[in-house]
Design a protein around this motif. Sequence first.
Motif, PDB file in Angstrom:
ATOM      1  N   GLN A  99      -7.063   9.054  -8.341  1.00 36.17           N
ATOM      2  CA  GLN A  99      -7.258   9.113  -9.782  1.00 36.17           C
ATOM      3  C   GLN A  99      -6.733   7.835 -10.401  1.00 36.17           C
ATOM      4  OE1 GLN A  99      -5.358  12.550 -11.395  1.00 36.17           O
ATOM      5  NE2 GLN A  99      -6.716  14.011 -10.371  1.00 36.17           N
ATOM      6  N   VAL A 100      -7.397   7.420 -11.473  1.00 36.98           N
ATOM      7  CA  VAL A 100      -6.889   6.264 -12.199  1.00 36.98           C
ATOM      8  C   VAL A 100      -5.600   6.678 -12.883  1.00 36.98           C
ATOM      9  CG1 VAL A 100      -7.384   4.568 -13.987  1.00 36.98           C
ATOM     10  CG2 VAL A 100      -9.226   5.455 -12.563  1.00 36.98           C
ATOM     11  N   PRO A 101      -4.491   5.972 -12.662  1.00 38.06           N
ATOM     12  CA  PRO A 101      -3.243   6.339 -13.324  1.00 38.06           C
ATOM     13  C   PRO A 101      -3.395   6.370 -14.840  1.00 38.06           C
ATOM     14  CG  PRO A 101      -2.851   4.724 -11.596  1.00 38.06           C
ATOM     15  CD  PRO A 101      -4.334   4.851 -11.753  1.00 38.06           C
ATOM     16  N   ALA A 102      -2.613   7.226 -15.458  1.00 39.12           N
ATOM     17  CA  ALA A 102      -2.710   7.405 -16.915  1.00 39.12           C
ATOM     18  C   ALA A 102      -2.569   6.080 -17.646  1.00 39.12           C
ATOM     19  CB  ALA A 102      -1.635   8.382 -17.386  1.00 39.12           C
ATOM     20  N   GLY A 103      -3.480   5.841 -18.577  1.00 44.05           N
ATOM     21  CA  GLY A 103      -3.428   4.612 -19.365  1.00 44.05           C
ATOM     22  C   GLY A 103      -4.012   3.413 -18.675  1.00 44.05           C
ATOM     23  N   HIS A 104      -4.593   3.603 -17.482  1.00 44.55           N
ATOM     24  CA  HIS A 104      -5.113   2.465 -16.727  1.00 44.55           C
ATOM     25  C   HIS A 104      -6.598   2.252 -16.948  1.00 44.55           C
ATOM     26  CE1 HIS A 104      -1.638   2.496 -13.579  1.00 44.55           C
ATOM     27  NE2 HIS A 104      -1.232   2.402 -14.828  1.00 44.55           N
ATOM     28  N   GLN A 105      -7.288   3.158 -17.599  1.00 45.54           N
ATOM     29  CA  GLN A 105      -8.728   3.013 -17.738  1.00 45.54           C
ATOM     30  C   GLN A 105      -9.055   1.947 -18.787  1.00 45.54           C
ATOM     31  OE1 GLN A 105     -10.790   6.635 -18.423  1.00 45.54           O
ATOM     32  NE2 GLN A 105      -9.999   7.648 -16.590  1.00 45.54           N
TER      33      GLN A 105
ATOM     34  N   THR B 225      -3.477   4.466  -1.914  1.00 46.60           N
ATOM     35  CA  THR B 225      -4.584   4.737  -1.000  1.00 46.60           C
ATOM     36  C   THR B 225      -4.488   6.154  -0.452  1.00 46.60           C
ATOM     37  OG1 THR B 225      -5.730   3.932   0.982  1.00 46.60           O
ATOM     38  CG2 THR B 225      -3.335   3.865   1.011  1.00 46.60           C
ATOM     39  N   GLU B 226      -5.620   6.696  -0.096  1.00 44.59           N
ATOM     40  CA  GLU B 226      -5.636   8.021   0.512  1.00 44.59           C
ATOM     41  C   GLU B 226      -5.237   7.924   1.986  1.00 44.59           C
ATOM     42  OE1 GLU B 226      -8.617  11.203  -1.491  1.00 44.59           O
ATOM     43  OE2 GLU B 226      -9.507   9.800  -0.086  1.00 44.59           O
ATOM     44  N   ALA B 227      -4.381   8.826   2.395  1.00 42.96           N
ATOM     45  CA  ALA B 227      -3.996   8.935   3.804  1.00 42.96           C
ATOM     46  C   ALA B 227      -4.683  10.151   4.408  1.00 42.96           C
ATOM     47  CB  ALA B 227      -2.475   9.078   3.927  1.00 42.96           C
TER      48      ALA B 227
ATOM     49  N   ARG C 143       3.943  13.663   3.485  1.00 40.99           N
ATOM     50  CA  ARG C 143       5.304  13.111   3.359  1.00 40.99           C
ATOM     51  C   ARG C 143       5.621  12.179   4.517  1.00 40.99           C
ATOM     52  NH1 ARG C 143       6.233  18.570   1.716  1.00 40.99           N
ATOM     53  NH2 ARG C 143       6.881  18.699  -0.472  1.00 40.99           N
ATOM     54  N   TRP C 144       5.251  12.591   5.722  1.00 40.28           N
ATOM     55  CA  TRP C 144       5.551  11.752   6.885  1.00 40.28           C
ATOM     56  C   TRP C 144       4.845  10.409   6.800  1.00 40.28           C
ATOM     57  CZ3 TRP C 144       4.593  16.323  10.757  1.00 40.28           C
ATOM     58  CH2 TRP C 144       5.711  17.159  10.737  1.00 40.28           C
ATOM     59  N   GLN C 145       3.594  10.396   6.351  1.00 33.87           N
ATOM     60  CA  GLN C 145       2.887   9.123   6.208  1.00 33.87           C
ATOM     61  C   GLN C 145       3.481   8.294   5.078  1.00 33.87           C
ATOM     62  OE1 GLN C 145      -1.625   9.412   7.104  1.00 33.87           O
ATOM     63  NE2 GLN C 145      -1.031  11.496   6.502  1.00 33.87           N
ATOM     64  N   HIS C 146       3.902   8.965   4.015  1.00 42.10           N
ATOM     65  CA  HIS C 146       4.569   8.258   2.922  1.00 42.10           C
ATOM     66  C   HIS C 146       5.830   7.570   3.442  1.00 42.10           C
ATOM     67  CE1 HIS C 146       6.442   7.292  -0.824  1.00 42.10           C
ATOM     68  NE2 HIS C 146       7.239   8.347  -0.859  1.00 42.10           N
ATOM     69  N   ILE C 147       6.623   8.286   4.236  1.00 41.92           N
ATOM     70  CA  ILE C 147       7.826   7.685   4.821  1.00 41.92           C
ATOM     71  C   ILE C 147       7.457   6.506   5.706  1.00 41.92           C
ATOM     72  CG2 ILE C 147       9.724   8.105   6.441  1.00 41.92           C
ATOM     73  CD1 ILE C 147       9.795  11.001   5.414  1.00 41.92           C
ATOM     74  N   GLU C 148       6.421   6.668   6.506  1.00 37.13           N
ATOM     75  CA  GLU C 148       6.018   5.594   7.412  1.00 37.13           C
ATOM     76  C   GLU C 148       5.583   4.352   6.637  1.00 37.13           C
ATOM     77  OE1 GLU C 148       3.092   5.048  11.275  1.00 37.13           O
ATOM     78  OE2 GLU C 148       2.475   6.345   9.632  1.00 37.13           O
ATOM     79  N   TYR C 149       4.822   4.542   5.569  1.00 32.00           N
ATOM     80  CA  TYR C 149       4.372   3.402   4.774  1.00 32.00           C
ATOM     81  C   TYR C 149       5.549   2.676   4.139  1.00 32.00           C
ATOM     82  CZ  TYR C 149      -0.721   4.047   4.870  1.00 32.00           C
ATOM     83  OH  TYR C 149      -2.037   4.102   5.249  1.00 32.00           O
ATOM     84  N   VAL C 150       6.483   3.428   3.569  1.00 30.61           N
ATOM     85  CA  VAL C 150       7.598   2.817   2.851  1.00 30.61           C
ATOM     86  C   VAL C 150       8.609   2.203   3.821  1.00 30.61           C
ATOM     87  CG1 VAL C 150       9.544   3.242   1.302  1.00 30.61           C
ATOM     88  CG2 VAL C 150       7.341   4.332   0.866  1.00 30.61           C
ATOM     89  N   VAL C 151       8.958   2.958   4.868  1.00 27.69           N
ATOM     90  CA  VAL C 151      10.023   2.511   5.768  1.00 27.69           C
ATOM     91  C   VAL C 151       9.483   1.611   6.870  1.00 27.69           C
ATOM     92  CG1 VAL C 151      11.866   3.252   7.319  1.00 27.69           C
ATOM     93  CG2 VAL C 151      11.309   4.612   5.302  1.00 27.69           C
TER      94      VAL C 151
ATOM     95  N   ALA D 217       0.846  -1.200   0.000  1.00 32.17           N
ATOM     96  CA  ALA D 217       0.000   0.000   0.000  1.00 32.17           C
ATOM     97  C   ALA D 217       0.875   1.242   0.000  1.00 32.17           C
ATOM     98  CB  ALA D 217      -0.920  -0.001   1.206  1.00 32.17           C
ATOM     99  N   LYS D 218       0.545   2.181  -0.870  1.00 30.32           N
ATOM    100  CA  LYS D 218       1.338   3.393  -0.997  1.00 30.32           C
ATOM    101  C   LYS D 218       0.418   4.605  -0.877  1.00 30.32           C
ATOM    102  CE  LYS D 218       4.938   3.013  -3.688  1.00 30.32           C
ATOM    103  NZ  LYS D 218       5.873   2.472  -2.703  1.00 30.32           N
ATOM    104  N   VAL D 219       0.960   5.690  -0.338  1.00 31.30           N
ATOM    105  CA  VAL D 219       0.186   6.913  -0.117  1.00 31.30           C
ATOM    106  C   VAL D 219       0.107   7.705  -1.414  1.00 31.30           C
ATOM    107  CG1 VAL D 219       0.097   9.087   1.148  1.00 31.30           C
ATOM    108  CG2 VAL D 219       0.822   7.000   2.313  1.00 31.30           C
ATOM    109  N   VAL D 220      -1.098   8.074  -1.801  1.00 31.71           N
ATOM    110  CA  VAL D 220      -1.266   8.817  -3.037  1.00 31.71           C
ATOM    111  C   VAL D 220      -1.222  10.330  -2.800  1.00 31.71           C
ATOM    112  CG1 VAL D 220      -3.797   8.882  -2.952  1.00 31.71           C
ATOM    113  CG2 VAL D 220      -2.631   8.984  -5.163  1.00 31.71           C
TER     114      VAL D 220
END
Length: 737
Positions: free
Chosen positions: A705-711, A555-557, A479-487, A468-471
Motif C-alpha cells: 500500500q502507498v504509505p499515508a500521505g504519499h500519493q 517489499t513483499e516477502a 517476523r523472521w524475514q523482517h529480522i533477517e532483513y534488518v539484522v 529494503a524492508k519487509v512490509v
Amino acid sequence: MSKNRRLPRGRHSTVRNVPLRTHWLLLTTLVLTLSAALLLQGYATHMFDTTADGAHRDPGPADTVPEQIRTGGPVIEGSVGRTATVKPRTIALTFDDGPDPRWTPQILDVLRRNGVRATFFTVGAQVAAHPELARRIVEEGHQIGVHTFTHTDLGAASPWRRSLELRESQLVIAGATGVTTPLLRPPYSSTGGALDDSAWDSVVQAGTEGYLTVLSTQDSQDWRRPGVDQIVAHSLPADNEGQILLLHDAGGDRSQTVAALERLVPRLKASGFELTTVTEATGLPAATHGAATVDVWQGTSLIYALRASDWVLSALSWLLWAAGAISVLRAVAVFTAARRHVRKRRVPWGAPVTEPVSIIVPAYNESAGIEAAVRSLLASDHPVEIIVVDDGSTDGTADIVESLRLPGVRVIRQRNAGKPAALNTGIAAASCNLLVMVDGDTVFEPDAVRMIVQPFAHRRVGAVSGNAKVVNRGGLLGRWQHIEYVVGFNLDRRLFDLAECMPTVPGAVGAFRREALLRVGGVSDTTLAEDTDLTMALCRDGWRVVYEERAKAWTEAPATLGALWKQRYRWCYGTLQAMWKHRGALTQRGQAGKLGRRGLLYLLMFQVLLPLLAPVVDVTAVFGLIFLDPLRILGLWSAFLLLQLLMGLYAFRLDKEHPGPLWSLPLQQFVYRQLMYLVVIQSVFTAIAGSRLRWQRMERYGSLQVPAGHQAPVGHQTPVAPPAPHSPGRQDADWSR
C-alpha cells in the motif's frame, strides 16, 4: 530502444529443471551416518560407568537366588544352575576393567617375568580402543573374558541391553584377537552369596546365551588404592582353599597394583600356591576358541567404526570451536563496522545531487502491487521519470498502469524475455544519467530516491544499495524475514560498504550510474541473481558500491515456507553462479581485488561453508544433550542466542525499528535456520551436479500500500529533464549479453 539479440544454443540462460533426488539421498545418508557414528561413540564412551567394581551398592531382595548358587562355587553356569569350585592351593589371578595402555603392559610384564598366566576380563570399549593389548593378552597365553561393553551393571540393565553389551564385547574381542570366550564377569559383582534377584536374572540370561559367570572369592581391594602393603595383605589366602582373586589393570591409577603384584606373585609361589587361569583353576575345558570368520569381520568393522567415530567427534569438536570463534569474530567485526558506518554517514558525500533520475520497473504479472509501487515512486520528493517495462505479463499489469494516466509514467511492452532483458530495455529507454531499478512489488518512501542518489556526488561511486524492508510482517514467518532483513542483510551491507566489497545491490532498491552500466555491458542474464552479478561486475570494473541505509523501500516477502524456499533457492543458486563467474577477482588488484579477497571469501565462509556445517552442528547438539552435560550445551546455546539478540537489538536501533519482533528469535533457530541451510545445501548440490535452475517467481499477495500521505495529487507532474539526444553507446548500445 535496442533489440535483444538471441543467445546461441547451449548458453546458460537456457535453463532447465532437472529433478534432483540424489543429493537429498546423499545428505540423508551423511546425516544418518554421522548420527550413527556419534551414537556409537556416545554409547561406547559416555554410557561408560566409571564407578569402581568394589564400591558399595545396596543389595536388593534375593528370594529367587537358589541356595546352591549362594553357597556354591564362584563359576556359575546360569542356564542350569550349576557351579564350579577352585582346586585347593590354587589361585586364579583375574584382572578387571582393561586393557589400559599404561597399566596392562606393566602387569603383563610382571606375569611374564614370573612365568604366571592369568585371566583378564576386558571391557569391550577398551578392547576396541586398544586391540593390540587384547592380542598380546591372548598371544602370551592368558585367558580373556568379557566384562561387558561399557562396564554397565547387568542387573540393572534391561534384557535387550544385556544382550547388546555381551554381543558387542564378544565381537570386538573376536575382531582384535581372532578368538571368542565364554567367560563373563559382571561389573560390580563379588561372591555368589552377594547375588540379589536382579543380578541372578542377568546371570541366568547370560547362561542361556552361552556364558559362564565368573565371580570372585577374594578381593584385593586395589580399587581403593589403600597402599601396596594393604593390597598384598588383602590378596593373601587365609588357608589352603583355592581362590579367585580380584585385581584391576585399568579404571584409574594402578601403580599400587603393579607394585603389589611384584611382591605378591613370588610370595604366593614360595608358599606353594599354583597361580593360573580360571578354567585351569576349576578344571573346566579351555575357554577360548577360534572365532568364526563372520564374527572376526564384524568385530573388526566395529573396531574401525568406533575408531572412525572417535576421529569424527574429535574433528567435529575442532570444527565447532572454529565455527564458534569465527562467528564471534564476525559478530565483533559487524558490530564495529556498523558503528564506524554510522559515524561515516554523518559526513556528506559532497554537494547535494539534484539531477533527475530515471526509475526502471521491470514487471511480470505484478497486477497485485504495481499501482501502489508506481504511485509511491511518483510521490518521490526528487525529480523522476518512471519507466514500467511489461515483460509479457498475462494478468493485465501494463493495462493497470496505463489506466492510471499518471504524468511522468511510461509503459513499454515487450514479449517475455526475462528480468535482465526488461531492465536492459528500460535502461535503453531512460533519459537520465542516474538510474534507479526497483521491483514491481516494492513501495518507496517519499525521500528514498533523493537519499539513494546522494552518494553519486562521489565520482567513484557506480552503484548504491538501498534499505529494503519487509512490509508483510504478520505471523512468525513474516517476523523472521523482517529480522533477517534488518539484522542479517543490513548489518552485512554496512560491513561490505566499509570494506569496499559490496557483492549485491538488491533488485528491490538500487541506484546505478549510467556510465558504469555502459562499461560493464548492462545487465547480464547468465546467472539467476542478476543483481549480484551486476554488482560484482561493477566492482571488478573499478567502481565503488556503497550502502545508503536512509533510502528505504518496502517489499513483499514470501508468506509461505514453499514460496520462501523457491525465492531463497534462486537467490542462493544465483549467488553461487555469480561467485563462480567472478572468481577471477581473487587474483586481481584494486577494487576488483577487494571484492575477491574480501567479499567473495566472506560469502564463501558465512553463506556457503558455515550453512553446510549447520546439520553437523544440530546433530552434535543433540548428541551433547543426550550424552554430554545438557546444562553446558544449553548454556552454550543460550550464549549464542544472547549474542544474536544483542546484534538484533543494535541493528533494530540503527534502523529505528521497534524491537518487538525479536521475541521470536529463539523460535527462528528451530525452523527458519534449518530451512535456510537446506536451501544452501540444495543450491550447492545443484551447482555441483551441473543442473540449471529455472526462474522461480514469487507469488504476490497484494499487501503493498502507498504509505499515508504519499500519493501524488491529481494533475501532479513530476519535473524531469527532457529526453537527451542520442549519444554513442546509449540507446544505440546492445545491452544484451
